[in-house]
Scaffold this motif. Structure first.
Motif, PDB file in Angstrom:
ATOM      1  N   GLY A  66      11.108  32.174  40.359  1.00 42.17           N
ATOM      2  CA  GLY A  66      11.945  32.956  39.788  1.00 42.17           C
ATOM      3  C   GLY A  66      12.843  33.656  40.740  1.00 42.17           C
ATOM      4  N   ASP A  67      12.293  33.974  41.962  1.00 39.58           N
ATOM      5  CA  ASP A  67      13.228  34.614  42.946  1.00 39.58           C
ATOM      6  C   ASP A  67      14.487  34.015  43.621  1.00 39.58           C
ATOM      7  OD1 ASP A  67      11.500  36.809  43.167  1.00 39.58           O
ATOM      8  OD2 ASP A  67      10.354  36.254  44.760  1.00 39.58           O
ATOM      9  N   ASN A  68      14.212  32.591  43.438  1.00 41.31           N
ATOM     10  CA  ASN A  68      15.305  31.800  44.121  1.00 41.31           C
ATOM     11  C   ASN A  68      16.113  30.998  42.926  1.00 41.31           C
ATOM     12  OD1 ASN A  68      13.316  29.662  43.814  1.00 41.31           O
ATOM     13  ND2 ASN A  68      13.145  29.475  45.774  1.00 41.31           N
ATOM     14  N   VAL A  69      15.373  30.944  41.912  1.00 38.22           N
ATOM     15  CA  VAL A  69      16.220  29.992  40.790  1.00 38.22           C
ATOM     16  C   VAL A  69      16.681  30.855  39.433  1.00 38.22           C
ATOM     17  CG1 VAL A  69      15.728  28.219  38.827  1.00 38.22           C
ATOM     18  CG2 VAL A  69      14.785  27.886  41.350  1.00 38.22           C
ATOM     19  N   ARG A  70      15.910  31.712  38.879  1.00 32.39           N
ATOM     20  CA  ARG A  70      16.363  32.411  37.812  1.00 32.39           C
ATOM     21  C   ARG A  70      17.630  33.085  37.996  1.00 32.39           C
ATOM     22  NH1 ARG A  70      16.411  32.920  32.019  1.00 32.39           N
ATOM     23  NH2 ARG A  70      14.320  32.191  31.310  1.00 32.39           N
ATOM     24  N   HIS A  71      17.759  33.966  39.040  1.00 32.11           N
ATOM     25  CA  HIS A  71      18.912  34.844  39.518  1.00 32.11           C
ATOM     26  C   HIS A  71      20.015  33.852  39.949  1.00 32.11           C
ATOM     27  CE1 HIS A  71      16.227  37.928  38.322  1.00 32.11           C
ATOM     28  NE2 HIS A  71      15.370  37.768  39.382  1.00 32.11           N
ATOM     29  N   TYR A  72      20.098  32.522  40.300  1.00 30.80           N
ATOM     30  CA  TYR A  72      20.927  31.936  40.818  1.00 30.80           C
ATOM     31  C   TYR A  72      21.480  30.680  40.080  1.00 30.80           C
ATOM     32  CZ  TYR A  72      20.009  34.624  44.838  1.00 30.80           C
ATOM     33  OH  TYR A  72      19.694  35.972  45.569  1.00 30.80           O
ATOM     34  N   LEU A  73      20.676  29.637  40.153  1.00 25.91           N
ATOM     35  CA  LEU A  73      20.973  28.456  39.215  1.00 25.91           C
ATOM     36  C   LEU A  73      21.024  28.700  37.974  1.00 25.91           C
ATOM     37  CD1 LEU A  73      21.533  25.324  39.228  1.00 25.91           C
ATOM     38  CD2 LEU A  73      19.041  25.030  39.014  1.00 25.91           C
ATOM     39  N   ASN A  74      20.058  29.652  37.365  1.00 27.06           N
ATOM     40  CA  ASN A  74      20.142  29.632  36.059  1.00 27.06           C
ATOM     41  C   ASN A  74      20.178  31.205  35.639  1.00 27.06           C
ATOM     42  OD1 ASN A  74      18.933  27.183  36.005  1.00 27.06           O
ATOM     43  ND2 ASN A  74      16.859  27.487  35.390  1.00 27.06           N
ATOM     44  N   ARG A  75      21.331  31.610  36.270  1.00 27.74           N
ATOM     45  CA  ARG A  75      21.597  32.975  36.017  1.00 27.74           C
ATOM     46  C   ARG A  75      22.376  33.361  34.669  1.00 27.74           C
ATOM     47  NH1 ARG A  75      26.896  34.008  37.568  1.00 27.74           N
ATOM     48  NH2 ARG A  75      27.580  32.573  39.282  1.00 27.74           N
ATOM     49  N   ASP A  76      22.985  32.105  34.186  1.00 33.35           N
ATOM     50  CA  ASP A  76      23.764  31.896  32.905  1.00 33.35           C
ATOM     51  C   ASP A  76      22.614  32.020  31.783  1.00 33.35           C
ATOM     52  OD1 ASP A  76      22.970  29.448  33.856  1.00 33.35           O
ATOM     53  OD2 ASP A  76      24.249  28.539  32.163  1.00 33.35           O
ATOM     54  N   LEU A  77      21.288  31.867  32.087  1.00 38.53           N
ATOM     55  CA  LEU A  77      20.548  31.717  30.975  1.00 38.53           C
ATOM     56  C   LEU A  77      19.731  33.066  30.584  1.00 38.53           C
ATOM     57  CD1 LEU A  77      18.951  28.312  31.933  1.00 38.53           C
ATOM     58  CD2 LEU A  77      20.844  28.675  30.359  1.00 38.53           C
ATOM     59  N   GLY A  78      19.479  33.218  29.368  1.00 35.83           N
ATOM     60  CA  GLY A  78      18.567  34.371  28.842  1.00 35.83           C
ATOM     61  C   GLY A  78      17.255  33.778  28.343  1.00 35.83           C
ATOM     62  N   PHE A  79      16.873  34.620  27.371  1.00 31.07           N
ATOM     63  CA  PHE A  79      15.289  34.354  27.026  1.00 31.07           C
ATOM     64  C   PHE A  79      15.060  33.837  25.797  1.00 31.07           C
ATOM     65  CE2 PHE A  79      15.198  36.673  30.743  1.00 31.07           C
ATOM     66  CZ  PHE A  79      13.992  36.139  31.700  1.00 31.07           C
ATOM     67  N   SER A  80      16.187  33.518  25.059  1.00 33.09           N
ATOM     68  CA  SER A  80      16.088  32.698  23.690  1.00 33.09           C
ATOM     69  C   SER A  80      15.213  31.567  23.927  1.00 33.09           C
ATOM     70  CB  SER A  80      17.209  32.360  23.090  1.00 33.09           C
ATOM     71  OG  SER A  80      17.877  31.338  24.018  1.00 33.09           O
ATOM     72  N   HIS A  81      14.729  30.814  22.671  1.00 33.58           N
ATOM     73  CA  HIS A  81      13.854  29.694  23.033  1.00 33.58           C
ATOM     74  C   HIS A  81      14.751  28.465  23.686  1.00 33.58           C
ATOM     75  CE1 HIS A  81      10.646  26.789  22.175  1.00 33.58           C
ATOM     76  NE2 HIS A  81      11.646  25.966  21.641  1.00 33.58           N
ATOM     77  N   GLU A  82      16.020  28.336  23.168  1.00 31.09           N
ATOM     78  CA  GLU A  82      16.831  27.303  23.613  1.00 31.09           C
ATOM     79  C   GLU A  82      17.171  27.577  25.253  1.00 31.09           C
ATOM     80  OE1 GLU A  82      21.104  27.511  22.254  1.00 31.09           O
ATOM     81  OE2 GLU A  82      21.033  25.387  21.479  1.00 31.09           O
TER      82      GLU A  82
ATOM     83  N   ARG B  90      26.739  25.057  39.764  1.00 26.66           N
ATOM     84  CA  ARG B  90      25.226  24.541  39.692  1.00 26.66           C
ATOM     85  C   ARG B  90      25.004  23.692  41.069  1.00 26.66           C
ATOM     86  NH1 ARG B  90      23.756  22.193  33.836  1.00 26.66           N
ATOM     87  NH2 ARG B  90      24.712  24.069  32.615  1.00 26.66           N
ATOM     88  N   ILE B  91      26.003  22.880  41.222  1.00 26.67           N
ATOM     89  CA  ILE B  91      25.998  21.922  42.588  1.00 26.67           C
ATOM     90  C   ILE B  91      25.704  22.739  43.759  1.00 26.67           C
ATOM     91  CG2 ILE B  91      27.141  20.271  44.057  1.00 26.67           C
ATOM     92  CD1 ILE B  91      28.263  19.090  41.213  1.00 26.67           C
ATOM     93  N   GLY B  92      26.655  23.919  43.760  1.00 27.17           N
ATOM     94  CA  GLY B  92      26.645  24.892  45.010  1.00 27.17           C
ATOM     95  C   GLY B  92      25.233  25.727  45.030  1.00 27.17           C
ATOM     96  N   GLU B  93      24.586  25.977  43.954  1.00 25.89           N
ATOM     97  CA  GLU B  93      23.440  26.569  43.882  1.00 25.89           C
ATOM     98  C   GLU B  93      22.210  25.586  44.328  1.00 25.89           C
ATOM     99  OE1 GLU B  93      22.849  29.546  43.491  1.00 25.89           O
ATOM    100  OE2 GLU B  93      24.185  30.662  42.097  1.00 25.89           O
ATOM    101  N   MET B  94      22.524  24.433  44.048  1.00 20.42           N
ATOM    102  CA  MET B  94      21.361  23.520  44.400  1.00 20.42           C
ATOM    103  C   MET B  94      21.582  23.035  45.748  1.00 20.42           C
ATOM    104  SD  MET B  94      20.562  20.111  41.926  1.00 20.42           S
ATOM    105  CE  MET B  94      22.304  19.615  42.095  1.00 20.42           C
ATOM    106  N   ALA B  95      22.803  23.066  46.437  1.00 16.60           N
ATOM    107  CA  ALA B  95      23.126  22.707  47.751  1.00 16.60           C
ATOM    108  C   ALA B  95      22.338  23.857  48.576  1.00 16.60           C
ATOM    109  CB  ALA B  95      24.654  22.668  48.018  1.00 16.60           C
ATOM    110  N   ARG B  96      22.537  25.015  48.079  1.00 16.20           N
ATOM    111  CA  ARG B  96      22.218  26.247  48.699  1.00 16.20           C
ATOM    112  C   ARG B  96      20.402  26.075  48.771  1.00 16.20           C
ATOM    113  NH1 ARG B  96      19.800  31.041  47.629  1.00 16.20           N
ATOM    114  NH2 ARG B  96      19.775  30.487  45.619  1.00 16.20           N
ATOM    115  N   LEU B  97      19.862  25.843  47.818  1.00 16.69           N
ATOM    116  CA  LEU B  97      18.627  25.430  47.682  1.00 16.69           C
ATOM    117  C   LEU B  97      17.940  24.442  48.845  1.00 16.69           C
ATOM    118  CD1 LEU B  97      17.557  25.465  43.900  1.00 16.69           C
ATOM    119  CD2 LEU B  97      17.038  27.348  45.702  1.00 16.69           C
TER     120      LEU B  97
END
Lengths: 204, 204
Positions: A66-82, B90-97
């Motif tokens: 969560g520390d390096n993904v949820r708030h970055y790559l996936n920061r556009d995502l919420g918690f709906s099932h989708e 997303r590519i930028g975020e992945m690059a960062r990782l």
């Protein structure tokens, strides 16, 4: 621009470093270790502890959590099932890229649904080791480091896994650990044994 | 579940392998080399050729390009302006990782907009080297390996970068290469020089 030279004489063909090349360079295979379990079951702690143990063995290992993904790559995502499904899909894709790069990658996400984990597995079925952090709900709730179980019980957080949203335990994980009873060191040893069994440290 | 032991006595605290640890293990720093330029300007070819040259120096390098990203991690995205922006994000975020994992990562995407590239840079401003593959449009169009320029000219493909959609060249890239005139080897050498200048091979 019409005066620019044609480039047919230049060797602009593709060469590439393969996964096998990178595995040879790193001295071990690439693989995803997918930790799944309730909040506070110890996924992230265990993933990090394994990465430290691997580092001592000169293994190139990286934790996605969560520390390096949820708030970055996936920061556009919420918690709906989708959105949860899309969250896991992207993590699965990213894990696959790290495996392709010849790294041991450890993902630490609740990933409560069997179908989502199965999707992640199918992206790289031969390089996917599922580890169930199977601490009982009671243990997780007693730890509650961020006070979120309390909020879930009080209805402040809705659809919280284990409280009012389901957690579907894996039927056949490569490893199941009672992270409510075992020590971190015991769990780390079990994961290292798993990697030995799967010959991650052996380069053919 | 109420009989489960409390876990306060177990040392479930966080330890972690840092970026610096992984850089020491790999023997070089992590960095993103961001190739930008028109379609058929040689981004992917150059990124792969650099990765091969780095591999020969025992550098752990991995290419992110259309082949392993557009059809996987970003397969939900189309070609609207919004989706192109999200693609680059997303590519930028992945690059960062990958940088955080202590790897040299090479991204090869047209990335036609300055603002998008700037966004990717700002995710890791100290580890981002922008390389403009500056082959003239005429050269790219004469190469046209997939026949897509022809389709764009015929209006079969709309909003094609360089034809009826803009390409905004970088004002101050770390490196600009005329990939329509220089050979691949010349370009590879220039990128390796750039990495030397930025002390990527030196571990402090």
């Amino acid at each position: 621009m019409s005066n620019s030279p044609k480039a047919e004489n230049l060797t602009w063909h593709q060469t590439a470093v393969t996964r096998t090349d990178l595995e040879k360079l790193h001295g071990h295979k690439g693989v995803t270790i997918w930790f799944t379990g309730l909040s506070a079951s110890g996924k992230s702690t265990l993933a990090n502890a394994v990465s430290v143990a691997l580092y001592k063995r000169k293994v190139s290992a990286y934790v996605l959590d969560g520390d390096n993904v949820r708030h970055y790559l996936n920061r556009d995502l919420g918690f709906s099932h989708e959105d949860r499904m899309e969250n896991i899909r992207r993590i699965g894709e990213m894990a696959r890229l790290f495996t392709q790069a010849g790294m041991v990658n450890l993902t630490a996400f609740i990933s409560p649904y069997r179908s989502d984990r199965e999707m992640a597995r199918q992206l790289q079925p031969e390089s996917f080791l599922e580890v169930h952090c199977a601490a009982d709900l009671a243990v997780c709730e007693s730890r509650d480091p961020k006070g979120i179980y309390k909020k879930a019980r009080n209805g402040i957080i809705k659809e919280f896994t284990g409280i009012d949203a389901p957690y579907e335990p894996p039927d056949n994980p490569e490893l199941r650990l009672d992270t409510g009873v075992l020590s971190v060191d015991q769990c780390v040893d079990a994961v290292l044994d798993l990697l030995e069994q799967h010959e991650i440290f052996i380069i053919r």
